[in-house]
Write an enzyme that holds these catalytic residues in place. Sequence first.
Site, PDB file in Angstrom:
ATOM      1  N   THR A 145       0.865  -1.188   0.000  1.00 55.31           N
ATOM      2  CA  THR A 145       0.000   0.000   0.000  1.00 55.31           C
ATOM      3  C   THR A 145       0.897   1.233   0.000  1.00 55.31           C
ATOM      4  O   THR A 145       1.900   1.297   0.726  1.00 55.31           O
ATOM      5  CB  THR A 145      -1.015  -0.006   1.160  1.00 55.31           C
ATOM      6  OG1 THR A 145      -1.848   1.159   1.031  1.00 55.31           O
ATOM      7  CG2 THR A 145      -0.362   0.006   2.530  1.00 55.31           C
ATOM      8  N   GLU A 146       0.547   2.208  -0.850  1.00 54.04           N
ATOM      9  CA  GLU A 146       1.479   3.297  -1.149  1.00 54.04           C
ATOM     10  C   GLU A 146       1.734   4.228   0.026  1.00 54.04           C
ATOM     11  O   GLU A 146       2.671   5.017   0.008  1.00 54.04           O
ATOM     12  CB  GLU A 146       1.006   4.102  -2.364  1.00 54.04           C
ATOM     13  CG  GLU A 146      -0.327   4.798  -2.206  1.00 54.04           C
ATOM     14  CD  GLU A 146      -1.426   4.101  -3.000  1.00 54.04           C
ATOM     15  OE1 GLU A 146      -1.441   2.842  -3.001  1.00 54.04           O
ATOM     16  OE2 GLU A 146      -2.249   4.806  -3.593  1.00 54.04           O
ATOM     17  N   ASN A 147       0.902   4.157   1.068  1.00 54.62           N
ATOM     18  CA  ASN A 147       1.183   4.995   2.229  1.00 54.62           C
ATOM     19  C   ASN A 147       2.287   4.401   3.113  1.00 54.62           C
ATOM     20  O   ASN A 147       2.619   4.987   4.137  1.00 54.62           O
ATOM     21  CB  ASN A 147      -0.103   5.273   3.030  1.00 54.62           C
ATOM     22  CG  ASN A 147      -0.858   4.026   3.380  1.00 54.62           C
ATOM     23  OD1 ASN A 147      -1.051   3.141   2.536  1.00 54.62           O
ATOM     24  ND2 ASN A 147      -1.286   3.917   4.612  1.00 54.62           N
ATOM     25  N   GLY A 148       2.856   3.273   2.702  1.00 52.45           N
ATOM     26  CA  GLY A 148       4.086   2.839   3.369  1.00 52.45           C
ATOM     27  C   GLY A 148       4.112   1.493   4.045  1.00 52.45           C
ATOM     28  O   GLY A 148       4.722   1.355   5.108  1.00 52.45           O
ATOM     29  N   SER A 166       8.143   4.495  -0.752  1.00 55.74           N
ATOM     30  CA  SER A 166       7.019   3.726  -1.261  1.00 55.74           C
ATOM     31  C   SER A 166       6.773   4.031  -2.741  1.00 55.74           C
ATOM     32  O   SER A 166       6.541   3.128  -3.543  1.00 55.74           O
ATOM     33  CB  SER A 166       5.769   4.043  -0.439  1.00 55.74           C
ATOM     34  OG  SER A 166       4.731   3.172  -0.796  1.00 55.74           O
TER      35      SER A 166
END
Lengths: 229, 229, 226, 226
Positions: free
Chosen positions: C48-51, C89
């Site tokens: 997930t791109e938030n980390g 990320s």
Amino acid sequence: MDKIHGNAVQALSCVQSGHTLMVGGFGLIGAPLTLIDGLAEIDVTDLTVISNNLGEAGRGLGVLLRQGKIQKAIGSYFTSNREVGDYYQKGEIELQLLPQGTLSESMRAGGAGIGGYYTKTGVGTELAKGKEEREIDGVKYVFEPAIRANIALIKAHKADTLGNLIYYKTARNFNPLMATAADVVIAEVDEIVEQGELSPEEIVTPHLFVDKIIKAKKILTKAGVVSCE
Amino acid sequence: MDKIHGNAVQALSCVQSGHTLMVGGFGLIGAPLTLIDGLAEIDVTDLTVISNNLGEAGRGLGVLLRQGKIQKAIGSYFTSNREVGDYYQKGEIELQLLPQGTLSESMRAGGAGIGGYYTKTGVGTELAKGKEEREIDGVKYVFEPAIRANIALIKAHKADTLGNLIYYKTARNFNPLMATAADVVIAEVDEIVEQGELSPEEIVTPHLFVDKIIKAKKILTKAGVVSCE
Amino acid sequence: MSEKNDIQELIAKRAASELKGPCIVNLGIGIPTLVAKYIDDKNIHLHTENGLLGVADVEEEHIDPNRVNAGKLPVGETIGASFFNSAESFAMIRGGHIDVAILGVLQVDQTGVIANWAVPGKNIMGVGGAMDLLVGAKKVIVTTTHTTKDGTSKLLKKCTFPVTSTRSADMIITEMAVFKVVNRKLQLIELMPGVTIEEVRKKTEAEFIEQRIDNNENSFAGYIRS
Amino acid sequence: MSEKNDIQELIAKRAASELKGPCIVNLGIGIPTLVAKYIDDKNIHLHTENGLLGVADVEEEHIDPNRVNAGKLPVGETIGASFFNSAESFAMIRGGHIDVAILGVLQVDQTGVIANWAVPGKNIMGVGGAMDLLVGAKKVIVTTTHTTKDGTSKLLKKCTFPVTSTRSADMIITEMAVFKVVNRKLQLIELMPGVTIEEVRKKTEAEFIEQRIDNNENSFAGYIRS
């Protein structure tokens, strides 16, 4: 999928003549010495090696230099291996010198889908000759393209079985960057632990960057490089 | 030198009207809620706020929006606060939208002495309009300049007394990047520990990036934002 | 379960069947989020791109408000998960380290180009990671209802909304059919259960290729599921 | 101790006295490395570009071959130290997060521009972090012997070796004198113990300003030490 390989030569089966290789380490510190030994054993030539140094005379990447396997080297400080100059004089190796910060930043860019970037470093010096200069907000910068490799050979401290990596002290150096910037990443590690043994907050290189893992058979000690089989 | 301040308003004494502020967080997750409360208390206007979102309606940065203190916002997803659109329609706020990867990368560049960089993201879209396009090795990129701020307000999990920081799960997000890209960095933390309690391999933000530290008085829980004084 | 939910689950389940480990998959907001529950291959890792790499389902009692996905919904973490900052990320995304992105869309055109971030006439307020995923993921799978609420095709000759990237998606999965995008052309490869080719033709504005196999009216090239 | 060592220690000690905590200091190879032992302010933190903030002295029994400084010499780590990769380390340098860099040079000219990485006619084999430190550090202090082995001034009208940066150093410390660089001009601020202004004039090719205070032959602007 099992990323763990039994020995260096097996893990290096993907290396071909003419390939560009990134090799971790600041001199011998954090260099993948077992993988370099493996490279010395296999029949590949015309390599381009991206590494801060070319090891020392007859040690680390210095072995490959003597074997004549390195056609070109990209790094920041070849001075640490006094033989590099001799090979260069004889026209047996091509050298590209980059400031250390530019070398590491270009690797990061290569791994991060950045095509190139503007750095202040080197502006107005011989190393900026022929490079595009650009002023941004009144400051002069030079353009530097990203760099990538076919294969990265790196050294980490521990891997878990998934391929997550952590490093050890200043042996970290270029290794986590190279792990992001090559088509195939082979990590040599001191220890392989079970999945879950590395803290999720502490993992420096997440497993998606790592393709193959081998256990180190040569390590750097106070007494020099020793075999640990 | 003691970086630890007793309360948010005191730590925020350096904030002036017209300043550009980076504010950490992905929505309320990892947002420095105590420092934002402090901003709501002090008399500053015409702020430019760089943050992924402007909080939610009336929460987090949403409070400052209602106070009319934000003249311009730079972020990637304002949709999470439905009131932003109303203020925008009324001409009360200027908005600059960047892809989330570009937002974070521009912060990193700002903190790393990089003037700007070329990214693939956004090429051929409305968000690339007016931006310089460049082909590198056959791939199209757009130029993005670095971004910096006068002040960064960030949230970390623990600080040691020197100012080294570690983060907690996905509350990490933009915080370590903002810590590098502002003239003054103020960190709000859940816990302050003694020097030496954070592992040197685990520290995410080394102390040289951090100017001031306060202890969080508001935290995000399952039940929402609560006071923890 | 409502009909809308049924449709979403159907699409999500079909998308999940496209995933073969080992691979790294990023799931967008909406239908893509539902894909997670149909994955049971331990070699499929969710990013997930938030980390966070290693997204897992989470039960109510283990919800942590500081562990969320890109839709800000609480998630769990797998054994072997790792956390990282936003620039790292997106370096993973843009740098080509994500194998598959599954995304929702507002529109997709007959070349596979998608629009999923802005509607003309409305304030353009959010883009998030959509553009990064489109340029970076090795394979992009679109999951979407075939039509809008008023019955208009979402598969258009040309997107009328601002596009997210010039790059085409690789596959489109709706509740009616599955299309591959080959050389910037849509190719019908599968009808969803109970759907006829005539229904798909009627509900699809985009041109698509029906490459029949064995002159059988219901078999298409790549049509290996039923 | 040899005379050469005496001279190096003298210069290093004088350089150390320029440092006031809190500050972050990067020490180059050679004389700068010696500066460390004259620092006893806990608020002075040493950075080494190969990836460590919090460099400390190390005793023989605590040497770790994987913990070294930029000169690849073994070092210790302070309580509160941290390790990071090379890109992060140079981000600190280029990004303006290092307060002071103390560097050795081959030459420095009368505008403060230095040359410390290459010698014409020899292979240009190494640059390391020198160029990054020059553009990034807030203050640059040069530590160098006043002359080469054959007695030629290292403080020149113009560098004959390739320069490291167009940026001027801020201070030059030799075994003979201390100069400040103000508006791209060298300004003598101090004579080292036992050295006369005549000796400095004789051994210095670069032009420099002698701004006497109170018309006293031995007092210079900024001359507050003796």
